[in-house]
Motif scaffolding. Structure first.
Motif, mmCIF file in Angstrom:
data_model
loop_
_atom_site.group_PDB
_atom_site.id
_atom_site.type_symbol
_atom_site.label_atom_id
_atom_site.label_comp_id
_atom_site.label_asym_id
_atom_site.label_seq_id
_atom_site.Cartn_x
_atom_site.Cartn_y
_atom_site.Cartn_z
ATOM 1 N N ASP A 7 0.838 -1.156 -0.104
ATOM 2 C CA ASP A 7 0.031 -0.005 0.056
ATOM 3 C C ASP A 7 0.837 1.176 0.064
ATOM 4 O O ASP A 7 2.015 1.323 0.527
ATOM 5 C CB ASP A 7 -1.019 -0.110 1.228
ATOM 6 C CG ASP A 7 -1.950 1.114 1.094
ATOM 7 O OD1 ASP A 7 -2.753 1.136 0.091
ATOM 8 O OD2 ASP A 7 -2.103 2.121 2.068
ATOM 9 N N THR A 8 0.364 2.269 -0.746
ATOM 10 C CA THR A 8 1.040 3.571 -0.438
ATOM 11 C C THR A 8 0.387 4.674 0.048
ATOM 12 O O THR A 8 -1.069 4.637 0.009
ATOM 13 C CB THR A 8 1.447 3.898 -1.915
ATOM 14 O OG1 THR A 8 0.559 4.280 -2.670
ATOM 15 C CG2 THR A 8 2.385 2.689 -2.606
ATOM 16 N N GLU A 9 0.792 5.828 0.441
ATOM 17 C CA GLU A 9 0.218 6.825 0.806
ATOM 18 C C GLU A 9 0.978 8.169 -0.147
ATOM 19 O O GLU A 9 2.115 7.834 -0.709
ATOM 20 C CB GLU A 9 0.175 7.521 1.940
ATOM 21 C CG GLU A 9 -0.365 6.617 2.984
ATOM 22 C CD GLU A 9 -1.917 6.356 2.968
ATOM 23 O OE1 GLU A 9 -2.659 7.235 2.175
ATOM 24 O OE2 GLU A 9 -2.327 5.477 3.305
ATOM 25 N N THR A 10 0.160 8.890 -0.741
ATOM 26 C CA THR A 10 0.489 9.976 -1.798
ATOM 27 C C THR A 10 0.282 11.710 -1.541
ATOM 28 O O THR A 10 -0.438 11.716 -0.562
ATOM 29 C CB THR A 10 0.185 9.727 -3.152
ATOM 30 O OG1 THR A 10 -1.376 9.742 -3.178
ATOM 31 C CG2 THR A 10 0.366 8.241 -3.496
ATOM 32 N N VAL A 21 4.643 9.636 -4.382
ATOM 33 C CA VAL A 21 4.689 8.750 -3.121
ATOM 34 C C VAL A 21 5.374 9.492 -1.762
ATOM 35 O O VAL A 21 6.255 9.784 -2.031
ATOM 36 C CB VAL A 21 5.155 7.496 -3.728
ATOM 37 C CG1 VAL A 21 5.056 6.562 -2.408
ATOM 38 C CG2 VAL A 21 4.466 7.011 -4.675
ATOM 39 N N ILE A 24 5.517 4.041 1.785
ATOM 40 C CA ILE A 24 5.143 2.596 1.287
ATOM 41 C C ILE A 24 5.190 1.819 2.439
ATOM 42 O O ILE A 24 5.998 1.876 3.226
ATOM 43 C CB ILE A 24 6.292 2.167 0.264
ATOM 44 C CG1 ILE A 24 6.403 3.174 -0.752
ATOM 45 C CG2 ILE A 24 6.134 0.739 -0.131
ATOM 46 C CD1 ILE A 24 7.412 3.215 -1.752
ATOM 47 N N CYS A 26 4.683 -2.555 2.954
ATOM 48 C CA CYS A 26 4.619 -3.825 2.468
ATOM 49 C C CYS A 26 4.730 -4.920 3.514
ATOM 50 O O CYS A 26 5.537 -4.822 4.336
ATOM 51 C CB CYS A 26 5.968 -4.090 1.403
ATOM 52 S SG CYS A 26 5.651 -2.976 0.025
ATOM 53 N N ILE A 88 -2.505 -5.687 -3.966
ATOM 54 C CA ILE A 88 -2.711 -4.410 -4.004
ATOM 55 C C ILE A 88 -4.250 -3.987 -3.888
ATOM 56 O O ILE A 88 -4.839 -4.697 -4.884
ATOM 57 C CB ILE A 88 -1.880 -3.213 -4.916
ATOM 58 C CG1 ILE A 88 -0.703 -3.768 -5.025
ATOM 59 C CG2 ILE A 88 -2.357 -2.165 -4.527
ATOM 60 C CD1 ILE A 88 0.234 -3.270 -5.990
ATOM 61 N N ASP A 94 -1.980 2.624 -7.336
ATOM 62 C CA ASP A 94 -0.431 2.482 -6.388
ATOM 63 C C ASP A 94 0.416 2.280 -7.677
ATOM 64 O O ASP A 94 1.473 2.668 -7.455
ATOM 65 C CB ASP A 94 -0.375 1.217 -5.462
ATOM 66 C CG ASP A 94 -1.424 1.676 -4.235
ATOM 67 O OD1 ASP A 94 -1.148 2.125 -3.216
ATOM 68 O OD2 ASP A 94 -2.734 1.214 -4.425
ATOM 69 N N LEU A 98 3.997 4.160 -8.608
ATOM 70 C CA LEU A 98 5.287 3.682 -8.189
ATOM 71 C C LEU A 98 6.003 3.638 -9.542
ATOM 72 O O LEU A 98 7.119 3.936 -9.624
ATOM 73 C CB LEU A 98 5.129 2.291 -7.595
ATOM 74 C CG LEU A 98 4.814 2.384 -6.021
ATOM 75 C CD1 LEU A 98 4.295 0.866 -5.595
ATOM 76 C CD2 LEU A 98 5.811 2.819 -5.141
ATOM 77 N N ASP A 119 -5.507 -7.527 -7.994
ATOM 78 C CA ASP A 119 -6.020 -6.170 -7.385
ATOM 79 C C ASP A 119 -7.365 -6.760 -6.587
ATOM 80 O O ASP A 119 -8.130 -7.205 -7.123
ATOM 81 C CB ASP A 119 -6.656 -5.437 -8.706
ATOM 82 C CG ASP A 119 -7.248 -4.086 -8.071
ATOM 83 O OD1 ASP A 119 -7.337 -3.935 -7.114
ATOM 84 O OD2 ASP A 119 -7.579 -3.202 -9.187
ATOM 85 N N ALA A 154 0.143 3.425 5.298
ATOM 86 C CA ALA A 154 0.449 2.203 4.315
ATOM 87 C C ALA A 154 0.838 0.803 4.976
ATOM 88 O O ALA A 154 0.301 0.017 4.522
ATOM 89 C CB ALA A 154 1.540 2.840 3.460
#
Length: 239
Positions: A7-10, A21, A24, A26, A88, A94, A98, A119, A154
């Protein structure tokens, strides 16, 4: 089978508008088991963060001021996800971010690093058409405790998504176990093959056959002679 839940935050909603980004998270699955290994990093985006984004994840520019840039963490990030299958939620978001970060550095995109992407948003919509498919909704549906998720993060979201994914695919796990388990008593199971005794065949008695015929006749009367279990009378031979 190695999988990475990611997962990411932006800084905002669209990398095409220059958003970057900033976090991150994981977690690693090996043969459908959480290994305890994870990768988590905050990233200095070298730009501002939209107020709407801060309201979602709570990460501010001041907090990120002393964090590494993406170029500083790119190699270690690639090493952690290399050759794994990525899991994800809303993968296009994401993956787009990335891939943009990697492309800015002249590095290969995710599809050249990883074995594929699952997904879970698409999976959830296929499993339950018309129902909510957010991460919170899936946690509720699969009875996964997400009480600590007051803001998006994330690593926390990746951990929750791992539990959700395992719950969503639990039937596949059972199928794999059935296919892989050796037959009891077989050589693979460490047993000794033995001859089975002949099966005992119990045949119906005359009284049971008569009762069976009576039931079929009652069905035939109720269906005006269309009982499927009564063989039709053979046609008379032509004279």
């Amino acid at each position: 089978m190695r999988q990475i839940v990611l997962d990411t935050e932006t800084t905002g909603l669209d990398w095409r508008n220059g958003d970057r980004v900033i976090e991150i998270g994981c977690v690693e699955l090996l043969n459908r088991n959480l290994t305890g290994r994870h990768y988590h990093v905050y990233i200095n985006p070298e730009r501002g963060i939209d107020a709407e984004a801060i309201a979602v994840h709570g990460i501010t520019e001041d907090f990120l001021a002393d964090k590494p840039t993406f170029s500083a963490i790119a190699a270690e990030f690639e090493d952690f996800i290399r050759d794994a299958e990525l899991i994800i939620h809303n993968a296009s978001f994401d993956v787009g971010f990335l891939n943009h970060e990697l492309s800015r550095l002249g590095r290969g995109k995710l599809d050249s690093l990883c074995a594929g992407v699952i997904d879970t948003l698409k999976m959830a919509k296929e499993q339950n058409p018309g129902k909510k498919a957010s991460l919170d909704a899936l946690c509720d549906r699969h009875q996964i405790d997400n009480a600590s998720r007051t803001l998006h993060g994330a690593l926390l979201d990746a951990e929750l998504l791992a539990e959700v994914y395992l719950a969503m695919t639990r039937g596949q796990e059972s199928l794999i176990m059935v296919l892989e388990e050796p037959v009891p008593g077989s050589a693979e199971a460490g047993g000794v093959l033995v001859d089975r005794p002949p099966l005992k065949v119990l045949r119906a008695s005359g009284e049971e056959l008569a009762e069976h015929e009576r039931v079929l006749q009652d069905i035939a009367k109720g269906t005006k002679g269309t009982c499927l279990w009564i063989a039709p009378e053979p046609e008379a031979a032509a004279a």
